[in-house]
Scaffold this motif. Structure first.
Motif, PDB file in Angstrom:
ATOM      1  N   ASP A 147      62.722  33.224  55.519  1.00  9.50           N
ATOM      2  CA  ASP A 147      63.838  33.154  54.404  1.00  9.50           C
ATOM      3  C   ASP A 147      63.373  32.125  53.373  1.00  9.50           C
ATOM      4  O   ASP A 147      62.799  30.983  53.825  1.00  9.50           O
ATOM      5  N   GLY A 148      63.294  32.401  52.057  1.00  6.90           N
ATOM      6  CA  GLY A 148      62.975  31.693  51.017  1.00  6.90           C
ATOM      7  C   GLY A 148      61.582  31.849  50.554  1.00  6.90           C
ATOM      8  O   GLY A 148      61.068  31.192  49.679  1.00  6.90           O
ATOM      9  N   ILE A 149      60.952  32.728  51.289  1.00 11.08           N
ATOM     10  CA  ILE A 149      59.217  32.687  51.066  1.00 11.08           C
ATOM     11  C   ILE A 149      59.192  34.421  50.647  1.00 11.08           C
ATOM     12  O   ILE A 149      59.210  35.156  51.543  1.00 11.08           O
ATOM     13  N   PRO A 150      58.785  34.765  49.344  1.00 13.26           N
ATOM     14  CA  PRO A 150      58.656  36.184  49.224  1.00 13.26           C
ATOM     15  C   PRO A 150      57.559  36.754  49.962  1.00 13.26           C
ATOM     16  O   PRO A 150      56.636  36.011  50.165  1.00 13.26           O
ATOM     17  N   ALA A 151      57.668  38.068  50.276  1.00 12.40           N
ATOM     18  CA  ALA A 151      56.574  38.689  50.715  1.00 12.40           C
ATOM     19  C   ALA A 151      55.247  38.660  49.857  1.00 12.40           C
ATOM     20  O   ALA A 151      55.290  38.709  48.582  1.00 12.40           O
ATOM     21  N   PRO A 152      54.010  38.803  50.329  1.00 12.67           N
ATOM     22  CA  PRO A 152      52.905  38.868  49.398  1.00 12.67           C
ATOM     23  C   PRO A 152      52.741  40.034  48.838  1.00 12.67           C
ATOM     24  O   PRO A 152      53.270  41.240  49.148  1.00 12.67           O
ATOM     25  N   LYS A 153      51.873  39.996  47.693  1.00 16.59           N
ATOM     26  CA  LYS A 153      51.684  41.240  46.878  1.00 16.59           C
ATOM     27  C   LYS A 153      50.554  41.969  47.329  1.00 16.59           C
ATOM     28  O   LYS A 153      49.386  41.425  47.866  1.00 16.59           O
ATOM     29  N   ALA A 154      50.362  43.405  47.038  1.00 15.40           N
ATOM     30  CA  ALA A 154      49.236  44.116  47.190  1.00 15.40           C
ATOM     31  C   ALA A 154      48.101  43.823  46.205  1.00 15.40           C
ATOM     32  O   ALA A 154      48.317  43.526  45.251  1.00 15.40           O
ATOM     33  N   PHE A 155      46.774  44.106  46.749  1.00 15.26           N
ATOM     34  CA  PHE A 155      45.941  43.886  45.758  1.00 15.26           C
ATOM     35  C   PHE A 155      44.687  44.401  46.312  1.00 15.26           C
ATOM     36  O   PHE A 155      44.359  45.082  47.735  1.00 15.26           O
ATOM     37  N   VAL A 156      43.781  44.955  45.629  1.00 14.43           N
ATOM     38  CA  VAL A 156      42.356  45.539  45.966  1.00 14.43           C
ATOM     39  C   VAL A 156      41.233  44.723  45.174  1.00 14.43           C
ATOM     40  O   VAL A 156      41.072  44.239  44.281  1.00 14.43           O
ATOM     41  N   THR A 157      40.075  44.539  45.983  1.00 19.00           N
ATOM     42  CA  THR A 157      39.051  43.814  45.688  1.00 19.00           C
ATOM     43  C   THR A 157      37.674  44.052  46.474  1.00 19.00           C
ATOM     44  O   THR A 157      37.752  45.208  47.247  1.00 19.00           O
ATOM     45  N   ASN A 158      36.319  43.548  46.220  1.00 16.52           N
ATOM     46  CA  ASN A 158      35.371  43.704  47.064  1.00 16.52           C
ATOM     47  C   ASN A 158      34.871  42.404  47.564  1.00 16.52           C
ATOM     48  O   ASN A 158      34.702  41.509  46.691  1.00 16.52           O
ATOM     49  N   GLU A 159      34.247  42.428  48.627  1.00 17.72           N
ATOM     50  CA  GLU A 159      33.847  41.161  49.179  1.00 17.72           C
ATOM     51  C   GLU A 159      32.667  40.504  48.273  1.00 17.72           C
ATOM     52  O   GLU A 159      32.250  39.402  47.965  1.00 17.72           O
ATOM     53  N   GLN A 160      31.902  41.581  47.452  1.00 19.17           N
ATOM     54  CA  GLN A 160      30.850  41.160  46.641  1.00 19.17           C
ATOM     55  C   GLN A 160      31.458  40.311  45.673  1.00 19.17           C
ATOM     56  O   GLN A 160      30.537  39.458  44.775  1.00 19.17           O
ATOM     57  N   ASP A 161      32.654  40.598  45.111  1.00 20.37           N
ATOM     58  CA  ASP A 161      33.202  39.759  44.029  1.00 20.37           C
ATOM     59  C   ASP A 161      33.814  38.481  44.400  1.00 20.37           C
ATOM     60  O   ASP A 161      34.323  37.658  43.604  1.00 20.37           O
ATOM     61  N   ILE A 162      33.869  38.228  45.629  1.00 25.72           N
ATOM     62  CA  ILE A 162      34.181  36.784  46.202  1.00 25.72           C
ATOM     63  C   ILE A 162      33.310  35.896  46.669  1.00 25.72           C
ATOM     64  O   ILE A 162      32.496  36.284  47.491  1.00 25.72           O
ATOM     65  N   ALA A 163      33.211  34.670  45.920  1.00 21.34           N
ATOM     66  CA  ALA A 163      32.128  33.542  46.638  1.00 21.34           C
ATOM     67  C   ALA A 163      32.440  33.095  47.761  1.00 21.34           C
ATOM     68  O   ALA A 163      33.611  32.633  48.148  1.00 21.34           O
ATOM     69  N   PRO A 164      31.838  33.149  48.806  1.00 18.43           N
ATOM     70  CA  PRO A 164      32.016  32.615  50.349  1.00 18.43           C
ATOM     71  C   PRO A 164      31.927  30.911  50.222  1.00 18.43           C
ATOM     72  O   PRO A 164      31.522  30.322  49.327  1.00 18.43           O
ATOM     73  N   THR A 165      33.178  30.575  51.017  1.00 17.74           N
ATOM     74  CA  THR A 165      33.498  29.172  51.257  1.00 17.74           C
ATOM     75  C   THR A 165      32.445  28.561  52.481  1.00 17.74           C
ATOM     76  O   THR A 165      32.697  28.829  53.605  1.00 17.74           O
ATOM     77  N   VAL A 166      31.682  27.565  51.861  1.00 21.37           N
ATOM     78  CA  VAL A 166      30.574  27.064  52.775  1.00 21.37           C
ATOM     79  C   VAL A 166      31.554  26.158  53.631  1.00 21.37           C
ATOM     80  O   VAL A 166      32.054  25.120  53.073  1.00 21.37           O
ATOM     81  N   MET A 167      31.240  26.201  54.889  1.00 20.91           N
ATOM     82  CA  MET A 167      32.166  25.242  55.890  1.00 20.91           C
ATOM     83  C   MET A 167      31.411  23.686  55.699  1.00 20.91           C
ATOM     84  O   MET A 167      30.005  23.730  55.497  1.00 20.91           O
TER      85      MET A 167
END
Length: 273
Positions: A147-167
């Motif tokens: 309650d009070g938090i909207p559902a997330p929205k759909a999206f399409v991407t590719n892992e090649q377009d996202i920089a990994p986060t180094v631990m």
């Protein structure tokens, strides 16, 4: 160039030894790639020229929060009614071929590494318009609305377009490719890609409330599951129940990478008398 392992199907010869690494316990399960033959595939309602390896499903003593399929679409295969549960959210991750996904009327051509998030109630279809088979993971979960938090929205991407986060404090040996903001409480599951360079480790026995599904996309490692160190390689699937201790050591010679599911961002459900 990143590669992803996908099941080959077929059937082992009569001369092959039966002994394998397949393991099913109260705390974890290992489904090795060699068990994913033709005879363990399933067919799905309203899907044509399609078969699926169902590697996790809600079941007493097994997965509680999610199901995971590896779906194979033959040429001209697909579905215009893929999801029959209006409460289900999903993630699609392509590991082989070119998938055409139509999302709310817009067509997306998803190559290997393609990732789509599909919230509950989304109108979507999939088809294989190529001359070769397409294979993708489909992870499904019953969405827990707040309650009070909207559902997330759909999206399409590719892992090649996202920089990994180094631990932190790992000198790049351990990184996570995150497709959603971890502080976004509209999401109640995360599906990420974890990468260890050769020699990289989880340096302690993680013990936490999140349930896990891990599909090894590339490489090999020794993985701690509860009290057992188990060798795993590309094509293997692991399920870990909540609070199952886990750690790993990436053996090389190349990176060790897996697709990771976990449930997040919700109160623990309380039992009722």
């Amino acid at each position: 160039m990143t590669s992803y392992y996908a099941p080959k199907g077929g059937l082992p010869p009569q001369t092959q030894l039966t002994t394998d690494r397949a393991t099913f316990t109260e705390a974890y399960a290992v489904i090795p790639k060699g068990t994913m033959s033709d005879i363990v595939t399933s067919y799905l309602p309203h899907w044509n020229k399609t078969r699926a390896w169902i590697i996790a499903r809600p079941l007493s003593g097994f997965a509680e929060t999610f199901s995971q399929y590896i779906v194979e679409l033959s040429p001209q295969g697909g579905s215009d009614r893929p999801e029959m549960d209006p409460a289900a959210e999903g993630v699609v991750f392509v590991v082989e071929g070119l998938l055409t996904l139509t999302l709310d009327g817009e067509r997306h051509h998803m190559a290997e590494g393609g990732y789509a998030f599909l919230p509950p109630g989304t109108v979507w279809t999939v088809e294989n318009t190529s001359a070769e088979a397409v294979k993708f993971h489909w992870i499904r979960k019953a969405y827990e609305a707040v309650d009070g938090i909207p559902a997330p929205k759909a999206f399409v991407t590719n892992e090649q377009d996202i920089a990994p986060t180094v631990m932190p404090d790992t000198n790049g040996a351990w990184a996570t490719t995150r497709f959603v903001d971890v502080t976004d409480l509209s999401h109640d599951m995360h599906v990420t890609i974890v990468t260890f360079q050769p020699g990289g480790v989880i340096p302690f026995a993680e013990t936490h409330v999140m349930e896990h599904g891990l599909y090894v996309l590339e490489g090999k490692a020794v993985y701690l599951l509860n009290r057992d160190w188990v060798e795993v390689e590309a094509g293997d699937f692991m399920w870990l129940r909540a609070f199952c201790p886990q750690a790993c050591y990436a053996g090389g010679p190349g990176p060790f990478r897996y697709l990771l599911y976990k449930d997040v961002n919700r109160h623990a459900r309380l039992g009722r008398p």
